[in-house]
Every structure is written in C-alpha cells, then in structure tokens.
Scaffold this motif. Structure first.
Motif, PDB file in Angstrom:
ATOM      1  N   LEU A  30      -8.916  13.810 114.066  1.00 25.24           N
ATOM      2  CA  LEU A  30      -7.849  13.767 113.068  1.00 25.24           C
ATOM      3  C   LEU A  30      -6.487  13.478 113.696  1.00 25.24           C
ATOM      4  CD1 LEU A  30      -6.789  14.189 110.199  1.00 25.24           C
ATOM      5  CD2 LEU A  30      -6.669  16.642 110.686  1.00 25.24           C
ATOM      6  N   ALA A  31      -6.130  14.200 114.750  1.00 27.28           N
ATOM      7  CA  ALA A  31      -4.786  14.064 115.334  1.00 27.28           C
ATOM      8  C   ALA A  31      -4.511  12.646 115.841  1.00 27.28           C
ATOM      9  CB  ALA A  31      -4.587  15.105 116.440  1.00 27.28           C
ATOM     10  N   PRO A  32      -5.377  12.032 116.675  1.00 26.25           N
ATOM     11  CA  PRO A  32      -5.087  10.657 117.112  1.00 26.25           C
ATOM     12  C   PRO A  32      -5.179   9.644 115.974  1.00 26.25           C
ATOM     13  CG  PRO A  32      -7.227  11.367 117.930  1.00 26.25           C
ATOM     14  CD  PRO A  32      -6.570  12.574 117.355  1.00 26.25           C
ATOM     15  N   ALA A  33      -6.105   9.837 115.025  1.00 25.70           N
ATOM     16  CA  ALA A  33      -6.192   8.918 113.890  1.00 25.70           C
ATOM     17  C   ALA A  33      -4.904   8.975 113.068  1.00 25.70           C
ATOM     18  CB  ALA A  33      -7.402   9.265 113.030  1.00 25.70           C
ATOM     19  N   VAL A  49      -2.173   7.099 114.847  1.00 28.22           N
ATOM     20  CA  VAL A  49      -2.293   5.659 114.620  1.00 28.22           C
ATOM     21  C   VAL A  49      -1.784   5.287 113.236  1.00 28.22           C
ATOM     22  CG1 VAL A  49      -3.956   3.772 114.346  1.00 28.22           C
ATOM     23  CG2 VAL A  49      -4.203   5.387 116.235  1.00 28.22           C
ATOM     24  N   LEU A  50      -2.095   6.100 112.240  1.00 27.17           N
ATOM     25  CA  LEU A  50      -1.635   5.843 110.874  1.00 27.17           C
ATOM     26  C   LEU A  50      -0.114   5.851 110.804  1.00 27.17           C
ATOM     27  CD1 LEU A  50      -2.268   5.542 107.822  1.00 27.17           C
ATOM     28  CD2 LEU A  50      -2.284   8.042 107.697  1.00 27.17           C
ATOM     29  N   VAL A  51       0.505   6.856 111.404  1.00 25.37           N
ATOM     30  CA  VAL A  51       1.967   6.936 111.382  1.00 25.37           C
ATOM     31  C   VAL A  51       2.587   5.780 112.164  1.00 25.37           C
ATOM     32  CG1 VAL A  51       3.944   8.347 112.103  1.00 25.37           C
ATOM     33  CG2 VAL A  51       1.958   9.423 111.021  1.00 25.37           C
ATOM     34  N   TYR A  52       1.947   5.398 113.260  1.00 27.85           N
ATOM     35  CA  TYR A  52       2.416   4.226 114.023  1.00 27.85           C
ATOM     36  C   TYR A  52       2.471   3.002 113.120  1.00 27.85           C
ATOM     37  CZ  TYR A  52       1.368  -0.107 116.536  1.00 27.85           C
ATOM     38  OH  TYR A  52       1.322  -1.409 116.942  1.00 27.85           O
ATOM     39  N   GLN A  86       0.821  -1.540 107.583  1.00 29.32           N
ATOM     40  CA  GLN A  86       0.424  -0.179 107.237  1.00 29.32           C
ATOM     41  C   GLN A  86      -1.046  -0.096 106.825  1.00 29.32           C
ATOM     42  OE1 GLN A  86       3.112   1.779 104.560  1.00 29.32           O
ATOM     43  NE2 GLN A  86       1.585   3.279 103.908  1.00 29.32           N
ATOM     44  N   ARG A  87      -1.506  -0.992 105.982  1.00 34.91           N
ATOM     45  CA  ARG A  87      -2.877  -0.902 105.483  1.00 34.91           C
ATOM     46  C   ARG A  87      -3.893  -1.184 106.593  1.00 34.91           C
ATOM     47  NH1 ARG A  87      -2.559  -3.822  99.468  1.00 34.91           N
ATOM     48  NH2 ARG A  87      -1.063  -2.313  98.566  1.00 34.91           N
ATOM     49  N   VAL A  88      -3.582  -2.144 107.438  1.00 35.42           N
ATOM     50  CA  VAL A  88      -4.491  -2.439 108.553  1.00 35.42           C
ATOM     51  C   VAL A  88      -4.515  -1.268 109.530  1.00 35.42           C
ATOM     52  CG1 VAL A  88      -5.008  -4.055 110.409  1.00 35.42           C
ATOM     53  CG2 VAL A  88      -4.041  -4.898 108.268  1.00 35.42           C
ATOM     54  N   SER A  89      -3.363  -0.649 109.763  1.00 32.55           N
ATOM     55  CA  SER A  89      -3.308   0.520 110.641  1.00 32.55           C
ATOM     56  C   SER A  89      -4.090   1.684 110.043  1.00 32.55           C
ATOM     57  CB  SER A  89      -1.852   0.932 110.873  1.00 32.55           C
ATOM     58  OG  SER A  89      -1.131  -0.095 111.503  1.00 32.55           O
ATOM     59  N   ALA A  90      -4.017   1.833 108.719  1.00 35.65           N
ATOM     60  CA  ALA A  90      -4.802   2.889 108.074  1.00 35.65           C
ATOM     61  C   ALA A  90      -6.288   2.650 108.271  1.00 35.65           C
ATOM     62  CB  ALA A  90      -4.466   2.936 106.583  1.00 35.65           C
ATOM     63  N   LEU A  91      -6.712   1.387 108.202  1.00 38.57           N
ATOM     64  CA  LEU A  91      -8.119   1.067 108.448  1.00 38.57           C
ATOM     65  C   LEU A  91      -8.511   1.395 109.888  1.00 38.57           C
ATOM     66  CD1 LEU A  91     -10.749  -0.147 107.407  1.00 38.57           C
ATOM     67  CD2 LEU A  91      -9.878  -2.408 108.082  1.00 38.57           C
ATOM     68  N   ALA A  92      -7.624   1.060 110.842  1.00 37.36           N
ATOM     69  CA  ALA A  92      -7.904   1.378 112.245  1.00 37.36           C
ATOM     70  C   ALA A  92      -7.981   2.892 112.449  1.00 37.36           C
ATOM     71  CB  ALA A  92      -6.824   0.779 113.140  1.00 37.36           C
ATOM     72  N   ALA A  93      -7.122   3.636 111.768  1.00 38.88           N
ATOM     73  CA  ALA A  93      -7.155   5.094 111.881  1.00 38.88           C
ATOM     74  C   ALA A  93      -8.469   5.650 111.342  1.00 38.88           C
ATOM     75  CB  ALA A  93      -5.972   5.701 111.123  1.00 38.88           C
TER      76      ALA A  93
END
Length: 284
Positions: A118-121, A124-127, A136-143
């Motif tokens: 959870l913490a690293p995901a 990544v989301l906040v990044y 933002q949406r692509v980063s959310a998918l990566a998270a």
C-alpha cells in the motif's frame, strides 16, 4: 477432569489441570517479541501513507508553495518505509532465535502488505498527481500494478514451499524500496513508469533471490541505515545531498536489475553442470 464434591454437589477442577488450561489457552493469542516487531512494521507503513498525504498531496491540492515541507515529508515517508524494512528483517531473526505465536506468519504478511504494498503504491499514485510531466490516470494504473504484485507475491509465499535460503521473486521490501528509488530519481515519466512495472513483474516472477541471513542481513541493514542518512541529507538540503540521494537511488535500481542476472547465470551454470554429469555417467 471435573470432580463432584459429595457435600456441596459442586464441580471443581484439580489445581494442576486448571493451571495447565489457564496457561495453554492464552498462548495462541499472546504476542511474541517477533510479533511486536511485525506490528511496528505495519505502523511504519501506515505513517508513511500519512506523511505522503499531509506533506505532499494536501499542499499540492491546496496550492501551497512550501517545497521544503514536501521534501521533508517525502523523506520522512521513505525513511518510515526503511524502518518498516528493518522491523521486517529483525522479526524473522527474532522468530528464529526465540519463538513466534501462531499468528506470526499471518501478521507478517498483513504488515508487509501495508508497508511494502500500500505505502509504495500510494507514493506512486501521489507522484502521478504532483509531478509536472506525469499522467494521473496512468500513474494510478501503475500504482495498482505495484499493489497487486505485492498481494500476489505474498499469497504465493504463503502457499509455495521453496528450498531453504531462497525467495521466489523479488522480496516485497526490496521491491518497495526499488519502486521508491525510481520515483526519487526524477526521470522522465515514461521511463519511470516502465521501470516501476518492471519491478512489479520481478516481484511475481520465478527469479530466485537470496534470503537476508548472516553477512547478507548485516549488509542489508547497513545499506538501509546509509539510505536513511542520504534521505536526511537531501531533506535538509545539505551540500551535495541531491547528488548523494540520486546516487543511492541509482545503486538501488542497479541492484534490483543485477541480482536477477546473477540468479539466471547461476541457474544456467547449474543446468550445464547437471548435463555434463549426466553425459559423463552415460559414458562406458
């Protein structure tokens, strides 16, 4: 055994048996020293999410220009993940030296999910929300990919029995720290995204990684402490702190890429040796 008193017709339990029952029943619910360290792991993971939210995400959403606060909060969040890795390292060592409660294995998996899933995901989301060139949406998918990779890896760890001294797939603490290092390198968005997905794949792969025991455990502990120092230097804007942090992050990423190569080379060499031995055994 229950005995009936003929005078009072009341049941009573012999003292020795009562003491045995009193001692036996709570044991499954008692927390051992190793379990306490495991709970420290989960606490650090939760606080990492807290500092990522209050120090990075909320100032960004409210339009605050306090970049120093964001840097301190990012460093604090990563240091907390490093502390979680230390707790995770020591709870296994303590469990082997002393005893662990029946809840130990489940507590360890749940705590690892919080701190290294959870913490690293979430980081990544906040990044993806605060970086200038991120999507933002692509980063959310990566998270989500990072989180699911850790979930699958921990579930497989509970079900698969491997040879002693080895992990199958990149260990979740090592994977979490590698993901964070990739983000802190501040590379362009596409290489950052590809590297994060690559780490997630390594966590669910069949590549073997050595367990941190003996000299390797000491080396890992030293590396974590050094990383904390690099983060502190970066957070307080020490001379050369940015360069030192990026050097440390690059080294973490290189280690994450090189260890699978060594493992693959070792497996290939072992396969070749087995074939040579088989051929030699067939010769007259």
């Amino acid at each position: 055994m229950t005995v009936i008193d003929p005078d009072t017709q009341a049941g009573w339990v012999p003292e020795a048996e009562a003491e045995d029952d009193a001692e036996a029943m709570p044991l499954s619910m008692r927390l051992s020293i190793a379990d306490t360290l495991t709970l420290g792991n989960a606490t650090c993971g939760f606080m990492a999410v807290y500092f990522t939210t209050t120090g990075i995400l909320i100032p960004h959403l409210t339009g605050s220009d306090e970049s120093g606060m964001a840097r301190h909060s990012a460093a604090t969040a990563v240091i907390l993940m490093l502390m979680a890795a230390i707790f995770d390292l020591f709870d296994g060592l303590v469990a082997r030296k002393l005893r662990s409660s029946p809840m130990g294995a489940e507590l360890d998996n749940l705590s690892d999910l919080v701190s290294f899933g959870l913490a690293p995901a979430y980081f990544v989301l906040v990044y993806g929300m605060v970086a200038d060139d991120a999507h933002q949406r692509v980063s959310a998918l990566a998270a989500i990919v990072v989180l699911l990779a850790v979930v699958l890896r921990l579930a497989r760890f509970s079900c698969v029995t491997l040879k002693d001294g080895m992990f199958q797939g990149m260990p979740s603490p090592f994977g979490a720290l590698t993901v964070i290092s990739i983000v802190l390198l501040e590379l362009p968005f596409v290489p950052t995204l590809l590297a994060i997905v690559g780490v997630a794949w390594l966590m669910v792969s069949r590549v073997e990684y050595p367990k941190p025991r003996g000299v390797l455990a000491v080396a890992m502990l030293g590396w974590i402490v050094a990383a904390m120092g690099l983060l502190a230097a970066w957070a307080f804007d020490a001379p050369g702190g940015q360069l030192l942090l990026q050097t440390g992050c690059a080294l973490q990423v290189v280690l994450g890429a090189v260890i699978p190569l060594f493992a693959t080379a070792r497996r290939v060499n072992s396969f070749r040796d087995n074939r040579r031995e088989a051929r030699a055994a067939q010769l007259p």
